[in-house]
Scaffold this motif. Structure first.
Motif, PDB file in Angstrom:
ATOM      1  N   TYR A  42       0.821  -1.213   0.000  1.00  0.00           N
ATOM      2  CA  TYR A  42       0.000   0.000   0.000  1.00  0.00           C
ATOM      3  C   TYR A  42       0.856   1.264   0.000  1.00  0.00           C
ATOM      4  CZ  TYR A  42      -3.240  -3.612   1.500  1.00  0.00           C
ATOM      5  OH  TYR A  42      -3.964  -4.775   1.587  1.00  0.00           O
ATOM      6  N   LEU A  43       1.960   1.247   0.734  1.00  0.00           N
ATOM      7  CA  LEU A  43       2.806   2.432   0.789  1.00  0.00           C
ATOM      8  C   LEU A  43       3.565   2.646  -0.522  1.00  0.00           C
ATOM      9  CD1 LEU A  43       4.149   2.145   4.450  1.00  0.00           C
ATOM     10  CD2 LEU A  43       2.371   3.688   3.577  1.00  0.00           C
ATOM     11  N   SER A  44       3.704   1.605  -1.328  1.00  0.00           N
ATOM     12  CA  SER A  44       4.297   1.750  -2.662  1.00  0.00           C
ATOM     13  C   SER A  44       3.268   2.204  -3.685  1.00  0.00           C
ATOM     14  CB  SER A  44       4.911   0.411  -3.107  1.00  0.00           C
ATOM     15  OG  SER A  44       5.947   0.005  -2.238  1.00  0.00           O
ATOM     16  N   GLN A  45       2.074   1.652  -3.609  1.00  0.00           N
ATOM     17  CA  GLN A  45       1.031   1.964  -4.590  1.00  0.00           C
ATOM     18  C   GLN A  45       0.546   3.407  -4.510  1.00  0.00           C
ATOM     19  OE1 GLN A  45      -2.092  -0.806  -3.838  1.00  0.00           O
ATOM     20  NE2 GLN A  45      -1.053  -2.552  -4.795  1.00  0.00           N
ATOM     21  N   ARG A  46       0.637   4.015  -3.359  1.00  0.00           N
ATOM     22  CA  ARG A  46       0.005   5.321  -3.147  1.00  0.00           C
ATOM     23  C   ARG A  46       0.556   6.415  -4.055  1.00  0.00           C
ATOM     24  NH1 ARG A  46       2.842   7.874   2.168  1.00  0.00           N
ATOM     25  NH2 ARG A  46       4.894   6.935   1.898  1.00  0.00           N
ATOM     26  N   TYR A  47       1.816   6.300  -4.468  1.00  0.00           N
ATOM     27  CA  TYR A  47       2.436   7.391  -5.223  1.00  0.00           C
ATOM     28  C   TYR A  47       1.808   7.596  -6.591  1.00  0.00           C
ATOM     29  CZ  TYR A  47       5.992   7.553  -1.608  1.00  0.00           C
ATOM     30  OH  TYR A  47       6.634   7.692  -0.406  1.00  0.00           O
ATOM     31  N   THR A  48       1.416   6.527  -7.266  1.00  0.00           N
ATOM     32  CA  THR A  48       0.871   6.674  -8.619  1.00  0.00           C
ATOM     33  C   THR A  48      -0.655   6.643  -8.656  1.00  0.00           C
ATOM     34  OG1 THR A  48       1.113   4.279  -8.956  1.00  0.00           O
ATOM     35  CG2 THR A  48       2.913   5.686  -9.726  1.00  0.00           C
ATOM     36  N   MET A  49      -1.303   6.555  -7.514  1.00  0.00           N
ATOM     37  CA  MET A  49      -2.761   6.542  -7.492  1.00  0.00           C
ATOM     38  C   MET A  49      -3.285   7.886  -7.986  1.00  0.00           C
ATOM     39  SD  MET A  49      -5.349   4.581  -6.962  1.00  0.00           S
ATOM     40  CE  MET A  49      -4.426   3.200  -6.312  1.00  0.00           C
ATOM     41  N   PRO A  50      -4.125   7.920  -9.035  1.00  0.00           N
ATOM     42  CA  PRO A  50      -4.541   9.191  -9.632  1.00  0.00           C
ATOM     43  C   PRO A  50      -5.465  10.026  -8.755  1.00  0.00           C
ATOM     44  CG  PRO A  50      -5.725   7.364 -10.647  1.00  0.00           C
ATOM     45  CD  PRO A  50      -4.680   6.759  -9.766  1.00  0.00           C
ATOM     46  N   CYS A  51      -6.122   9.407  -7.800  1.00  0.00           N
ATOM     47  CA  CYS A  51      -7.039  10.118  -6.907  1.00  0.00           C
ATOM     48  C   CYS A  51      -6.344  10.351  -5.565  1.00  0.00           C
ATOM     49  CB  CYS A  51      -8.314   9.296  -6.718  1.00  0.00           C
ATOM     50  SG  CYS A  51      -9.425   9.933  -5.452  1.00  0.00           S
ATOM     51  N   LYS A  52      -6.203  11.603  -5.162  1.00  0.00           N
ATOM     52  CA  LYS A  52      -5.495  11.917  -3.918  1.00  0.00           C
ATOM     53  C   LYS A  52      -6.174  11.300  -2.699  1.00  0.00           C
ATOM     54  CE  LYS A  52      -3.202  16.191  -5.353  1.00  0.00           C
ATOM     55  NZ  LYS A  52      -3.038  17.644  -5.064  1.00  0.00           N
ATOM     56  N   GLU A  53      -7.515  11.261  -2.735  1.00  0.00           N
ATOM     57  CA  GLU A  53      -8.248  10.687  -1.604  1.00  0.00           C
ATOM     58  C   GLU A  53      -7.916   9.206  -1.436  1.00  0.00           C
ATOM     59  OE1 GLU A  53     -12.884   9.913  -0.249  1.00  0.00           O
ATOM     60  OE2 GLU A  53     -12.411  11.540  -1.650  1.00  0.00           O
ATOM     61  N   VAL A  54      -7.833   8.479  -2.543  1.00  0.00           N
ATOM     62  CA  VAL A  54      -7.490   7.059  -2.475  1.00  0.00           C
ATOM     63  C   VAL A  54      -6.013   6.885  -2.112  1.00  0.00           C
ATOM     64  CG1 VAL A  54      -7.392   4.889  -3.763  1.00  0.00           C
ATOM     65  CG2 VAL A  54      -9.327   6.457  -4.078  1.00  0.00           C
TER      66      VAL A  54
END
Length: 207
Positions: A42-54
């Motif tokens: 999860y801490l790796s995936q967060r950087y490229t997630m297009p929605c800031k809330e997600v």
């Protein structure tokens, strides 16, 4: 930025040494569905997630998984704190003891060491969130299995707490997936990568 509190999310107070139980629970440290893989995922995936809330949700849950890792390590430590060599031998903990004594080292119950291939970060919002949903269910199943075979209440209660959190995380990731899908301008949400194929993402004026 993290704020660290010097307490566990749920208390762990185990009095009886039991290396056999430790050798099973260690799977939730370094196993394929364990807390180390979850936090790194999860801490790796967060950087490229297009929605800031997600992305924020991934940060929050990834951080909580680090707290769960502390709980698992505390359980293993307390189960092996006063371990004797004879106990290690009779419980089948001797191979681990030879390599690590009673130090904490991430491995699966089957003896497979942790490696980064046990979690994914694909840079595709739909792919990553479906991965996360599956990961939470697999972790919940592992906790179910541990709770079934471990009789000690002082071990079972923290495991029940951890199992309950997997259910909550599954719900939150389901909500996150629906939010991502609501921002995509397509009938089929699964044939493009919203982080690169920007033409399929609704513009603010269209929302």
């Amino acid at each position: 930025m993290w704020t660290y509190e010097k307490r566990l999310q749920f208390p762990v107070n185990i009095k009886e040494t039991c290396p056999k139980t430790a050798s099973l629970i260690i799977s939730q440290f370094g196993g394929p569905d364990g807390e180390l893989a979850a936090s790194m995922r999860y801490l790796s995936q967060r950087y490229t997630m297009p929605c800031k809330e997600v992305g924020g949700l991934l940060t929050d849950i990834g951080t909580e998984e680090l707290g769960h890792l502390e709980m698992i390590c505390s359980i293993i430590y307390q189960l092996t704190k006063n371990l004797s060599v004879e106990q290690a031998k009779t419980a089948g903990f001797d191979a681990y003891y030879v390599d690590h004594t009673t130090g904490l080292w991430p491995t699966a119950a089957a003896g497979v060491p942790f490696n980064a291939c046990e979690f994914q970060s694909k840079g595709d919002a739909i792919t990553d969130l479906i991965e996360d949903l599956a990961a939470e269910q697999k972790a919940r199943t592992t906790y179910d299995n541990l709770i079934r075979i471990i009789p000690d209440p002082s071990v079972r209660e923290p495991l029940k707490f951890l199992r309950a959190r997997e259910v909550v995380h599954f719900q939150r990731f389901g909500e996150a997936l629906e939010k991502i899908k609501s921002d995509l301008d397509a009938k089929n949400f699964y044939y493009f990568n919203p982080e690169f194929d920007k033409q399929f993402v609704k513009k603010p004026a269209d929302q």
